[in-house]
Design a protein around this motif. Sequence first.
Motif, PDB file in Angstrom:
ATOM      1  N   ARG A  68      -3.259  27.914  -3.444  1.00  0.00           N
ATOM      2  CA  ARG A  68      -3.325  27.528  -2.030  1.00  0.00           C
ATOM      3  C   ARG A  68      -3.355  26.008  -1.893  1.00  0.00           C
ATOM      4  N   SER A  69      -4.104  25.343  -2.765  1.00  0.00           N
ATOM      5  CA  SER A  69      -4.153  23.879  -2.731  1.00  0.00           C
ATOM      6  C   SER A  69      -2.810  23.278  -3.132  1.00  0.00           C
ATOM      7  N   LEU A  70      -2.176  23.865  -4.134  1.00  0.00           N
ATOM      8  CA  LEU A  70      -0.904  23.322  -4.613  1.00  0.00           C
ATOM      9  C   LEU A  70       0.233  23.543  -3.623  1.00  0.00           C
ATOM     10  N   TRP A  71       0.209  24.643  -2.876  1.00  0.00           N
ATOM     11  CA  TRP A  71       1.226  24.812  -1.824  1.00  0.00           C
ATOM     12  C   TRP A  71       1.124  23.676  -0.813  1.00  0.00           C
ATOM     13  N   ALA A  72      -0.114  23.316  -0.462  1.00  0.00           N
ATOM     14  CA  ALA A  72      -0.301  22.208   0.481  1.00  0.00           C
ATOM     15  C   ALA A  72       0.173  20.892  -0.126  1.00  0.00           C
ATOM     16  N   GLU A  73      -0.071  20.690  -1.427  1.00  0.00           N
ATOM     17  CA  GLU A  73       0.380  19.473  -2.090  1.00  0.00           C
ATOM     18  C   GLU A  73       1.909  19.395  -2.114  1.00  0.00           C
ATOM     19  N   TYR A 138      -9.070  41.439   7.832  1.00  0.00           N
ATOM     20  CA  TYR A 138      -8.317  40.232   8.181  1.00  0.00           C
ATOM     21  C   TYR A 138      -8.624  39.116   7.193  1.00  0.00           C
ATOM     22  N   ASP A 139      -7.576  38.459   6.712  1.00  0.00           N
ATOM     23  CA  ASP A 139      -7.673  37.341   5.776  1.00  0.00           C
ATOM     24  C   ASP A 139      -7.241  36.073   6.510  1.00  0.00           C
ATOM     25  N   PRO A 140      -8.166  35.172   6.841  1.00  0.00           N
ATOM     26  CA  PRO A 140      -7.804  33.985   7.624  1.00  0.00           C
ATOM     27  C   PRO A 140      -6.962  32.975   6.863  1.00  0.00           C
ATOM     28  N   HIS A 141      -6.915  33.075   5.542  1.00  0.00           N
ATOM     29  CA  HIS A 141      -6.188  32.095   4.735  1.00  0.00           C
ATOM     30  C   HIS A 141      -4.803  32.595   4.298  1.00  0.00           C
ATOM     31  N   ALA A 142      -4.406  33.754   4.768  1.00  0.00           N
ATOM     32  CA  ALA A 142      -3.132  34.330   4.363  1.00  0.00           C
ATOM     33  C   ALA A 142      -1.984  33.749   5.173  1.00  0.00           C
ATOM     34  N   PHE A 338       6.200  38.945 -13.909  1.00  0.00           N
ATOM     35  CA  PHE A 338       5.180  38.930 -12.855  1.00  0.00           C
ATOM     36  C   PHE A 338       5.180  40.190 -11.995  1.00  0.00           C
ATOM     37  N   SER A 339       6.054  41.115 -12.309  1.00  0.00           N
ATOM     38  CA  SER A 339       5.977  42.483 -11.780  1.00  0.00           C
ATOM     39  C   SER A 339       5.935  42.552 -10.266  1.00  0.00           C
ATOM     40  N   GLY A 340       6.730  41.707  -9.617  1.00  0.00           N
ATOM     41  CA  GLY A 340       6.844  41.757  -8.171  1.00  0.00           C
ATOM     42  C   GLY A 340       5.717  41.111  -7.408  1.00  0.00           C
ATOM     43  N   GLY A 341       4.764  40.473  -8.092  1.00  0.00           N
ATOM     44  CA  GLY A 341       3.619  39.902  -7.385  1.00  0.00           C
ATOM     45  C   GLY A 341       3.324  38.468  -7.728  1.00  0.00           C
ATOM     46  N   GLY A 342       4.312  37.722  -8.229  1.00  0.00           N
ATOM     47  CA  GLY A 342       4.023  36.386  -8.736  1.00  0.00           C
ATOM     48  C   GLY A 342       4.170  35.249  -7.765  1.00  0.00           C
ATOM     49  N   PHE A 343       4.956  35.420  -6.709  1.00  0.00           N
ATOM     50  CA  PHE A 343       5.321  34.249  -5.920  1.00  0.00           C
ATOM     51  C   PHE A 343       4.122  33.581  -5.273  1.00  0.00           C
ATOM     52  N   LYS A 344       3.190  34.348  -4.748  1.00  0.00           N
ATOM     53  CA  LYS A 344       2.051  33.753  -4.047  1.00  0.00           C
ATOM     54  C   LYS A 344       1.269  32.808  -4.946  1.00  0.00           C
ATOM     55  N   MET A 345       1.241  33.121  -6.265  1.00  0.00           N
ATOM     56  CA  MET A 345       0.479  32.328  -7.221  1.00  0.00           C
ATOM     57  C   MET A 345       1.365  31.435  -8.066  1.00  0.00           C
TER      58      MET A 345
END
Length: 377
Positions: A68-73, A138-142, A338-345
């Motif tokens: 999350r921090s690196l996406w902002a960077e 609900y996830d406020p950071h999503a 990453f089996s379909g779940g890697g992009f977010k991380m």
Amino acid sequence: MDGKLAVIGLGSIGSMALWQASRLSDSVVGFEAASPGHARSAVGGDTRLFRMLYRGTQSYYPILQRSRSLWAELEAETGQNIFIRCGGLSIGTTGGPYIPKLLETTRINGADHEILSREEMAERYPQHNLRPDDVAVYDPHAGALRTDRAVTAAVAAAQANGATFHTNTPTDGIQETDDGVTVTSGDKSWTFENVIVSSGGWSQRLMPDFLQKSTEPYRIYLTWFVARDPAEFSPERFPIFIRISGERSMYGAPSVDGVTVKATLDGRGAPTPQADPVPRDLTSAEISETMETVTEFFPGLFPNIVRSDAFPDLYTKDGHALLGPLNDQSRIYCATGFSGGGFKMAPGYGEIAASEALGKRSFDGLDFVRPQRYKSI
């Protein structure tokens, strides 16, 4: 030597590894079989979901926090709008297999969340037609990640830092020697101190037998629908969502074009003989189940698929990634499966891969993704 590090495959993970490596070394080279962000890779499909709430695997939480921090960077560094901060909903049966496990992991990690009853959902997010026994978290950071922008921005940032890359250069093979790793493409070859393999569904042929036996290319398909009232499905009013209600499941994202909404059946990836070519057309069964699910879940969408596509990714037997060297002495580092779940991380994974492959830093608590877990199989 042609460089300290080569990154093979500049897609979801490889682009981020190249960017992170360029921060640590001035001798980094990328190889891409087509072009960064090309539409036939796992990057395709406009958006991917980012969420901090995860079911069952606590070890992902620190990687999500760092990502999350690196996406902002990355946004600040490149001036690109990559992360649509719209929040996220996890929806499911109150006592079913999804929500209780999600809440258990969420409470252990201490992630911010809010539980919404069916009545509260009807008031705040009436786009969803919930069943009587459904509840939401609900996830406020999503939010939603713009995939093509993310990958091209990361490669551009790496280039600005001094990294170089070769496009339209498919890697035919890699060979580890006493001194380094030789990368071949056609009649050309290069030698590097270390290599990161991050070519997604195409990684399998570059890996040793024990990992080839533990992985399989999968076909993942996506579908889009037209909203009756597009404003109701804008990022300001419609968070990303994952829903598992009884026998039906779906995930999706708000409209990014002002017209269509991504809503796709969850967990329907299936093995495919090879990553290229992947059948792009949906089967009649896939179409039928998708339309039935949308008809129930979203009265505000016309239940006709207006766009669909399919993409490859590499899956492992346990669904966790391959992140680490082939063994303690190897110069070949895996960042794939990453089996379909890697992009977010992806940026978090990219940072780990770049740091470890360059010998700058090692990370603990990652036994569940280390390739050597398959050595004895």
